[in-house]
Write a protein that holds these residues in place. Structure first.
Motif, mmCIF file in Angstrom:
data_model
loop_
_atom_site.group_PDB
_atom_site.id
_atom_site.type_symbol
_atom_site.label_atom_id
_atom_site.label_comp_id
_atom_site.label_asym_id
_atom_site.label_seq_id
_atom_site.Cartn_x
_atom_site.Cartn_y
_atom_site.Cartn_z
ATOM 1 N N THR A 1 -1.631 7.026 -6.523
ATOM 2 C CA THR A 1 -2.884 7.102 -6.732
ATOM 3 C C THR A 1 -3.512 8.649 -6.244
ATOM 4 N N GLU B 1 -6.908 2.229 4.200
ATOM 5 C CA GLU B 1 -6.473 0.907 4.498
ATOM 6 C C GLU B 1 -5.248 1.080 5.363
ATOM 7 N N ILE B 2 -4.455 2.072 4.941
ATOM 8 C CA ILE B 2 -2.898 2.145 5.795
ATOM 9 C C ILE B 2 -3.186 2.358 6.991
ATOM 10 N N LEU C 1 0.841 -1.151 -0.134
ATOM 11 C CA LEU C 1 -0.059 0.019 -0.055
ATOM 12 C C LEU C 1 0.891 1.289 -0.035
ATOM 13 N N GLN C 2 1.823 1.227 0.686
ATOM 14 C CA GLN C 2 2.912 2.308 0.697
ATOM 15 C C GLN C 2 3.407 2.684 -0.787
ATOM 16 N N ASP D 1 -9.281 6.865 -5.064
ATOM 17 C CA ASP D 1 -8.478 5.725 -4.843
ATOM 18 C C ASP D 1 -7.335 6.058 -3.832
ATOM 19 N N HIS D 2 -6.757 7.288 -3.794
ATOM 20 C CA HIS D 2 -5.893 7.468 -2.823
ATOM 21 C C HIS D 2 -6.517 7.471 -1.518
ATOM 22 N N ARG E 1 1.759 1.990 -3.499
ATOM 23 C CA ARG E 1 0.727 2.547 -4.184
ATOM 24 C C ARG E 1 0.128 3.991 -3.876
ATOM 25 N N ASN E 2 0.528 4.263 -2.581
ATOM 26 C CA ASN E 2 0.194 5.776 -2.114
ATOM 27 C C ASN E 2 0.436 6.820 -2.876
ATOM 28 N N VAL F 1 -6.766 4.037 -0.330
ATOM 29 C CA VAL F 1 -5.272 3.349 0.024
ATOM 30 C C VAL F 1 -4.869 4.236 1.573
#
Length: 146
Positions: free
Chosen positions: A47, A58-59, A40-41, A51-52, A43-44, A55
């Motif tokens: 995005t 979820e983080i 996830l980090q 979507d961001h 993808r951070n 993320v």
């Protein structure tokens, strides 16, 4: 007399085995959560928009899970040390002829209390994980017959 002390020390040792099994389970969960956190980090930064936000949510959830697992593991380790102290006190009492029954009982009760607290933290972590796995209603499309 030493044979009786060994028999008396078996109950705390069985608790120690249970604690080690729970620690194994928690370390496996922690490993999986850390792996997900790293993904996830990555993808951070890639995005934007909704979507961001997803993320980041979820983080944050994973950070809470890591915290709960870590606290649970610390409680179990301290409880294990208390179990070891209990067993040592039982043998010291036998070998030195000193009355340490109340102290041994206190350390054993403390270890059971720490085990119970660790299980409460584990319950909270599993509830947090379950909440993260809930599928958003918009994906379920309940209004659409299939």
């Amino acid at each position: 007399m030493i044979a009786q002390t060994i028999q008396l020390a078996l109950a705390p040792v069985f608790v120690l085995v249970a604690i080690s099994n729970i620690l194994n389970l928690l370390s496996t969960r922690l490993s999986r959560v850390v792996d997900r956190s790293r993904a996830l980090q990555g993808r951070n930064a890639e995005t934007e928009g909704a979507d961001h936000d997803m993320v980041v949510r979820e983080i944050r959830m994973i950070d809470r899970r890591i915290n709960l697992i870590g606290r649970s593991m610390r409680s179990l380790v301290v409880g294990s040390l208390a179990i070891g102290l209990t067993v040592a006190l039982l043998f010291l009492e036998e070998l030195a002829g000193v009355d340490l029954q109340r102290v041994a009982a206190g350390t054993f009760m403390a270890s059971i209390g720490l085990l119970m607290w660790a299980l409460v933290l584990f319950l909270r972590e599993t509830q947090t994980a379950s909440a993260a796995l809930r599928i958003p209603a918009e994906y379920l499309e309940h209004e659409r017959p299939l």
